[in-house]
Scaffold this motif. Structure first.
Motif, PDB file in Angstrom:
ATOM      1  N   ASN A  63      -1.800   1.816  -0.619  1.00 36.59           N
ATOM      2  CA  ASN A  63      -2.720   1.866  -1.669  1.00 36.59           C
ATOM      3  C   ASN A  63      -2.488   2.486  -2.781  1.00 36.59           C
ATOM      4  OD1 ASN A  63      -4.413   0.433   0.265  1.00 36.59           O
ATOM      5  ND2 ASN A  63      -5.348   2.180   1.064  1.00 36.59           N
ATOM      6  N   LEU A  64      -1.803   3.656  -2.675  1.00 42.35           N
ATOM      7  CA  LEU A  64      -1.226   4.638  -3.910  1.00 42.35           C
ATOM      8  C   LEU A  64       0.073   4.068  -4.577  1.00 42.35           C
ATOM      9  CD1 LEU A  64      -1.892   8.102  -2.185  1.00 42.35           C
ATOM     10  CD2 LEU A  64      -3.489   6.680  -3.963  1.00 42.35           C
ATOM     11  N   MET A  65       1.059   3.598  -3.914  1.00 40.35           N
ATOM     12  CA  MET A  65       2.095   3.285  -4.581  1.00 40.35           C
ATOM     13  C   MET A  65       2.675   1.895  -4.310  1.00 40.35           C
ATOM     14  SD  MET A  65       4.585   6.518  -3.359  1.00 40.35           S
ATOM     15  CE  MET A  65       4.045   6.490  -1.639  1.00 40.35           C
ATOM     16  N   GLY A  66       1.800   1.110  -3.691  1.00 40.40           N
ATOM     17  CA  GLY A  66       2.403  -0.271  -3.459  1.00 40.40           C
ATOM     18  C   GLY A  66       3.435  -0.640  -2.603  1.00 40.40           C
ATOM     19  N   ILE A  67       3.757   0.272  -1.836  1.00 40.63           N
ATOM     20  CA  ILE A  67       4.996   0.256  -0.915  1.00 40.63           C
ATOM     21  C   ILE A  67       4.562   0.116   0.421  1.00 40.63           C
ATOM     22  CG2 ILE A  67       7.196   1.103  -0.211  1.00 40.63           C
ATOM     23  CD1 ILE A  67       7.361   2.300  -3.136  1.00 40.63           C
ATOM     24  N   ASP A  68       5.084  -0.659   1.380  1.00 41.46           N
ATOM     25  CA  ASP A  68       4.553  -0.563   2.766  1.00 41.46           C
ATOM     26  C   ASP A  68       5.256   0.664   3.338  1.00 41.46           C
ATOM     27  OD1 ASP A  68       3.197  -3.056   2.493  1.00 41.46           O
ATOM     28  OD2 ASP A  68       4.725  -4.363   3.530  1.00 41.46           O
ATOM     29  N   CYS A  69       4.450   1.174   4.271  1.00 43.20           N
ATOM     30  CA  CYS A  69       4.961   2.382   5.116  1.00 43.20           C
ATOM     31  C   CYS A  69       5.799   1.803   6.229  1.00 43.20           C
ATOM     32  CB  CYS A  69       3.806   3.347   5.359  1.00 43.20           C
ATOM     33  SG  CYS A  69       2.924   2.648   6.747  1.00 43.20           S
ATOM     34  N   PRO A  70       6.268   2.502   7.062  1.00 39.32           N
ATOM     35  CA  PRO A  70       7.150   2.334   8.255  1.00 39.32           C
ATOM     36  C   PRO A  70       6.042   1.395   9.103  1.00 39.32           C
ATOM     37  CG  PRO A  70       7.962   4.306   7.736  1.00 39.32           C
ATOM     38  CD  PRO A  70       6.742   3.976   6.728  1.00 39.32           C
ATOM     39  N   GLY A  71       4.771   1.890   9.253  1.00 40.97           N
ATOM     40  CA  GLY A  71       4.036   1.348  10.272  1.00 40.97           C
ATOM     41  C   GLY A  71       2.904   0.329   9.754  1.00 40.97           C
ATOM     42  N   CYS A  72       3.373  -0.199   8.449  1.00 39.05           N
ATOM     43  CA  CYS A  72       2.356  -1.165   7.799  1.00 39.05           C
ATOM     44  C   CYS A  72       2.496  -2.482   8.693  1.00 39.05           C
ATOM     45  CB  CYS A  72       2.824  -1.467   6.422  1.00 39.05           C
ATOM     46  SG  CYS A  72       2.148  -0.699   5.126  1.00 39.05           S
ATOM     47  N   GLY A  73       1.586  -3.039   8.999  1.00 35.11           N
ATOM     48  CA  GLY A  73       1.297  -4.278   9.607  1.00 35.11           C
ATOM     49  C   GLY A  73       1.105  -4.000  11.349  1.00 35.11           C
ATOM     50  N   MET A  74       1.255  -2.801  11.546  1.00 35.17           N
ATOM     51  CA  MET A  74       1.210  -2.499  13.061  1.00 35.17           C
ATOM     52  C   MET A  74      -0.173  -2.934  13.721  1.00 35.17           C
ATOM     53  SD  MET A  74       3.364  -1.314  15.467  1.00 35.17           S
ATOM     54  CE  MET A  74       4.540  -0.011  14.595  1.00 35.17           C
ATOM     55  N   THR A  75      -1.291  -2.654  13.026  1.00 38.85           N
ATOM     56  CA  THR A  75      -2.535  -2.982  13.665  1.00 38.85           C
ATOM     57  C   THR A  75      -2.632  -4.420  13.859  1.00 38.85           C
ATOM     58  OG1 THR A  75      -3.657  -1.186  12.640  1.00 38.85           O
ATOM     59  CG2 THR A  75      -5.096  -2.779  13.215  1.00 38.85           C
TER      60      THR A  75
END
Length: 151
Positions: A63-75
């Motif tokens: 949301n803030l930087m436009g970069i996926d975090c390590p957990g992005c997509g986990m849900t």
């Protein structure tokens, strides 16, 4: 009748230990249960059944930087695994299969620990048990690095 000396010397099981295992069991059950009833659409928006509005994105990194975090997509990956959509789960977050297994394994593990506490009076602490979460975090970090590298 002779008194049982072991019963006299037995230390009571702290209620907090049973409550902790019960809390972890409940959290794992909620996560797994929700993954079966939730769904996501082509735009990767997650929905609860009966709601027309998607849930808000929880990833502050995206949301803030436009970069996926390590957990992005986990849900979304947990939802895909619960619905038998293995390829979707793999494409969303490759580490999710290990995390899903870990969360799912909490259900019998925590029940066993609660039973042990009530019967034996102490929980079972196998050697190296605390290495499992450390291993999972390492896998998550490696998966994230590979994703950022385009692999």
């Amino acid at each position: 009748m002779q008194p049982n000396p072991s019963a006299e010397n037995a230390t009571p099981v702290p209620r907090s230990d049973i409550a902790m295992h019960g809390m972890f069991f409940a959290m794992a059950a909620v996560v797994i249960g929700l993954s079966f009833i939730m769904n996501f659409n082509e735009e990767s928006r997650v929905y609860l059944p009966g709601l027309s509005q998607p849930l808000p994105s929880m990833c502050s990194s995206r949301n803030l930087m436009g970069i996926d975090c390590p957990g992005c997509g986990m849900t979304r990956s947990f939802i895909a695994i619960s619905h038998g959509r293995w390829n979707d789960a793999w494409n969303l977050n490759r580490a999710s299969f290990l995390f899903y297994g870990f969360v799912f394994a909490q259900l019998p593990w925590r029940l066993m620990q609660i039973c042990r506490l009530k019967i034996v009076g102490k929980s079972w602490q196998p050697t190296g048990i605390y290495g499992v979460p450390i291993f999972l975090v390492a896998v998550l970090a490696i998966n994230w690095c590979l994703k950022l590298a385009g692999v």
